[in-house]
Design a protein around this motif. Sequence first.
Motif, PDB file in Angstrom:
ATOM      1  N   PRO A 104       4.412   6.145  -0.569  1.00 56.98           N
ATOM      2  CA  PRO A 104       4.579   6.310   0.881  1.00 56.98           C
ATOM      3  C   PRO A 104       4.404   7.770   1.298  1.00 56.98           C
ATOM      4  O   PRO A 104       4.818   8.682   0.580  1.00 56.98           O
ATOM      5  CB  PRO A 104       6.019   5.845   1.128  1.00 56.98           C
ATOM      6  CG  PRO A 104       6.362   4.994  -0.067  1.00 56.98           C
ATOM      7  CD  PRO A 104       5.609   5.595  -1.211  1.00 56.98           C
ATOM      8  N   VAL A 151       5.339   2.795  -4.940  1.00 55.81           N
ATOM      9  CA  VAL A 151       5.456   1.363  -4.634  1.00 55.81           C
ATOM     10  C   VAL A 151       4.858   0.541  -5.770  1.00 55.81           C
ATOM     11  O   VAL A 151       5.468  -0.407  -6.268  1.00 55.81           O
ATOM     12  CB  VAL A 151       4.753   1.040  -3.305  1.00 55.81           C
ATOM     13  CG1 VAL A 151       4.788  -0.460  -3.024  1.00 55.81           C
ATOM     14  CG2 VAL A 151       5.389   1.808  -2.167  1.00 55.81           C
ATOM     15  N   ALA A 211       4.436  -6.703  -4.649  1.00 54.61           N
ATOM     16  CA  ALA A 211       5.016  -5.461  -4.134  1.00 54.61           C
ATOM     17  C   ALA A 211       4.077  -4.792  -3.121  1.00 54.61           C
ATOM     18  O   ALA A 211       4.510  -4.288  -2.077  1.00 54.61           O
ATOM     19  CB  ALA A 211       5.316  -4.508  -5.292  1.00 54.61           C
ATOM     20  N   GLU A 220       4.116  -6.884   0.168  1.00 54.99           N
ATOM     21  CA  GLU A 220       5.358  -6.747   0.933  1.00 54.99           C
ATOM     22  C   GLU A 220       5.436  -5.385   1.607  1.00 54.99           C
ATOM     23  O   GLU A 220       5.861  -5.276   2.764  1.00 54.99           O
ATOM     24  CB  GLU A 220       6.559  -6.953   0.004  1.00 54.99           C
ATOM     25  CG  GLU A 220       6.720  -8.389  -0.489  1.00 54.99           C
ATOM     26  CD  GLU A 220       7.836  -8.528  -1.505  1.00 54.99           C
ATOM     27  OE1 GLU A 220       8.406  -7.464  -1.903  1.00 54.99           O
ATOM     28  OE2 GLU A 220       8.139  -9.664  -1.921  1.00 54.99           O
ATOM     29  N   TYR A 221       5.006  -4.336   0.899  1.00 56.20           N
ATOM     30  CA  TYR A 221       5.091  -3.005   1.486  1.00 56.20           C
ATOM     31  C   TYR A 221       4.122  -2.861   2.661  1.00 56.20           C
ATOM     32  O   TYR A 221       4.495  -2.346   3.722  1.00 56.20           O
ATOM     33  CB  TYR A 221       4.800  -1.935   0.443  1.00 56.20           C
ATOM     34  CG  TYR A 221       4.934  -0.537   1.003  1.00 56.20           C
ATOM     35  CD1 TYR A 221       6.164   0.099   1.025  1.00 56.20           C
ATOM     36  CD2 TYR A 221       3.834   0.121   1.550  1.00 56.20           C
ATOM     37  CE1 TYR A 221       6.305   1.364   1.586  1.00 56.20           C
ATOM     38  CE2 TYR A 221       3.960   1.390   2.099  1.00 56.20           C
ATOM     39  CZ  TYR A 221       5.195   2.003   2.115  1.00 56.20           C
ATOM     40  OH  TYR A 221       5.341   3.249   2.664  1.00 56.20           O
ATOM     41  N   THR A 222       2.878  -3.296   2.468  1.00 54.96           N
ATOM     42  CA  THR A 222       1.895  -3.151   3.550  1.00 54.96           C
ATOM     43  C   THR A 222       2.284  -3.987   4.770  1.00 54.96           C
ATOM     44  O   THR A 222       2.010  -3.595   5.910  1.00 54.96           O
ATOM     45  CB  THR A 222       0.489  -3.556   3.063  1.00 54.96           C
ATOM     46  OG1 THR A 222       0.532  -4.879   2.488  1.00 54.96           O
ATOM     47  CG2 THR A 222      -0.024  -2.577   2.014  1.00 54.96           C
ATOM     48  N   HIS A 234       5.007  -1.951   6.714  1.00 56.46           N
ATOM     49  CA  HIS A 234       4.713  -0.581   7.154  1.00 56.46           C
ATOM     50  C   HIS A 234       3.332  -0.486   7.815  1.00 56.46           C
ATOM     51  O   HIS A 234       2.592   0.473   7.604  1.00 56.46           O
ATOM     52  CB  HIS A 234       4.791   0.390   5.967  1.00 56.46           C
ATOM     53  CG  HIS A 234       6.151   0.494   5.362  1.00 56.46           C
ATOM     54  ND1 HIS A 234       6.624  -0.421   4.454  1.00 56.46           N
ATOM     55  CD2 HIS A 234       7.147   1.408   5.551  1.00 56.46           C
ATOM     56  CE1 HIS A 234       7.854  -0.077   4.090  1.00 56.46           C
ATOM     57  NE2 HIS A 234       8.199   1.014   4.741  1.00 56.46           N
ATOM     58  N   PHE A 262      -0.583   5.572   3.793  1.00 59.79           N
ATOM     59  CA  PHE A 262      -0.193   5.149   2.448  1.00 59.79           C
ATOM     60  C   PHE A 262      -1.097   5.897   1.467  1.00 59.79           C
ATOM     61  O   PHE A 262      -2.321   5.730   1.496  1.00 59.79           O
ATOM     62  CB  PHE A 262      -0.374   3.632   2.334  1.00 59.79           C
ATOM     63  CG  PHE A 262       0.234   3.020   1.104  1.00 59.79           C
ATOM     64  CD1 PHE A 262       1.485   3.416   0.666  1.00 59.79           C
ATOM     65  CD2 PHE A 262      -0.441   2.034   0.404  1.00 59.79           C
ATOM     66  CE1 PHE A 262       2.057   2.830  -0.447  1.00 59.79           C
ATOM     67  CE2 PHE A 262       0.126   1.441  -0.707  1.00 59.79           C
ATOM     68  CZ  PHE A 262       1.380   1.843  -1.136  1.00 59.79           C
TER      69      PHE A 262
END
Length: 554
Positions: A242, A278, A310, A313-315, A318, A323
């Motif tokens: 991040p 991440v 992972a 879920e992060y993208t 956010h 990134f």
Amino acid sequence: MILVPLWQRLFVAAATVAAILLALPNLFYSQVEQANDARASIEAGLASDELEAQAAQWPAWLPSGLINLGLDLRGGAHLLAEVQVADVYASRMDSLWPTIRDVLAAERDTVGFVTREEGGDPSELRIRISEPSGAARALEIVRGLAQPVATLAGGAASDIEASAQNDILTVRLSEAERAATDDRTVQQALEIVRRRIDEVGTREPTILRQGADRILVQVPGVGSAQEVKDIIGTTAQLTFQPVVQVTSDAEANPGAGNVLVPSVDEPGVLYVLDRAAVVTGEDLTDAQPTFDQNGRPAVSFRFDAQGARAFGEYTAAHIGEPFAIVLDDQVISAPVIQSAIPGGQGIITGQFTPEESTELAVLLRAGALPAELTFLEERTIGPELGADSIRAGQTAAYAAAVLVVLFMVASYGFFGAIACVALAINIVMILAALSLLGATLTLPGIAGIVLTMGQAVDANVLIYERMREEIRRGASPIRAVEEGFGKAFSAILDANVTTFIIAAIMFFVGTGTVRGFAVTLALGVLTTLVTGVYVSRVLIALWFARTRPKTIVV
């Protein structure tokens, strides 16, 4: 007439012809090697008139397997590297910090605010709490995160240890976890080094673990040790982290839990990134060179199930935020997340050349080294030294062959000459087996072949001595031959089985040159059983059928 089953005759004929054909390419080593390399390039999608001409140097319908020459015969590179296992301790602490931070934040009423203390021993995690009275509770929480570690002595130990002094908590790996981490790190580095060297098509490298934290690498046929270091020494550590902020101040304080990373393509631009990634290159399952939508070289990648989850879920959480894609502590790209990427696939763009994108894809597929390698020893062995070794080995083999032939002919006359013909077929079979298996021939391996020459005729000596005994007893020539082969077989089998067992032990227990000797010795045992018994018997039977002698002299 000596009765030899038809299957034995066919077996001997087929084995002899097959051995000659399989060993034949080694008489034209350079020519066949160039043809094989050219065909591999053509299959990989490269085509040119020069490659077509090289491939045509050796007919495709003929066997093209070659004996791989070891480092002492072909020249190449010898490297001894030490794995800096302590580097992994710091990485473990970095990955542990977000977890500890989150669980302590849930107890803020008791322990207060928590911050990470920078500096000091990188293998330790030092955490300051704003409420010293809550140190005991914080220590209890941190110790609750410990996981069991199996030990060689049996039982289990915790993977982390924690202690408190006033308002500072100190977390470190336990001795049991350090020992397990060291072993795991060296094994992982060994496998990654092997994969990286295999990716570039190097033939028969030797990659072995030496001691607790060292790796021996021997690669025949390369021009210098630096070439091998360039292949295995590149870290290729890929992370997706991040972005906290962008700055041009090289002295900026990134803050606790963050790192300051420069940009590759933007001089003077630095990114403040969250230290915890991440996803990392360890989650990659594939990486291939490709081109982006503008036709520029790039690298496509694909994550495994865990990494894809992972990443997705992060993208998804956010969208609209940058990134960073970080390669070897440099930001190569920092795109803004436009939408969730659930498939676990993406593309890395940058100012790559086609060669650089191909090399990066190779390194990413092989995986990142878990720790830095320090090269303690490096040597380049020139091909001239290998050529001298080959000539020395050939001289020894020729001398041994001449002495064996002279001894057998002087001792057993015509039958000794038959034993020598069987011996020649024996050596051809060993070379054929080495070519078929793609085994590596070393100078000790040549010694194993020379030793086989002496051992191979032992079988004929036993047979001929039994034949002499039968003749002295007044047996007919056919009877003497039948009894000689029949009664000597058990002794021949016993002697060769024990030798084969010794060769097998040397192969599985020994390393390097010892294994090279064991391979040719074991193959020599197998071919000796074929030539000493079956080939000799068929040759003698053919001679009897043609001449029908009334008496024989052995």
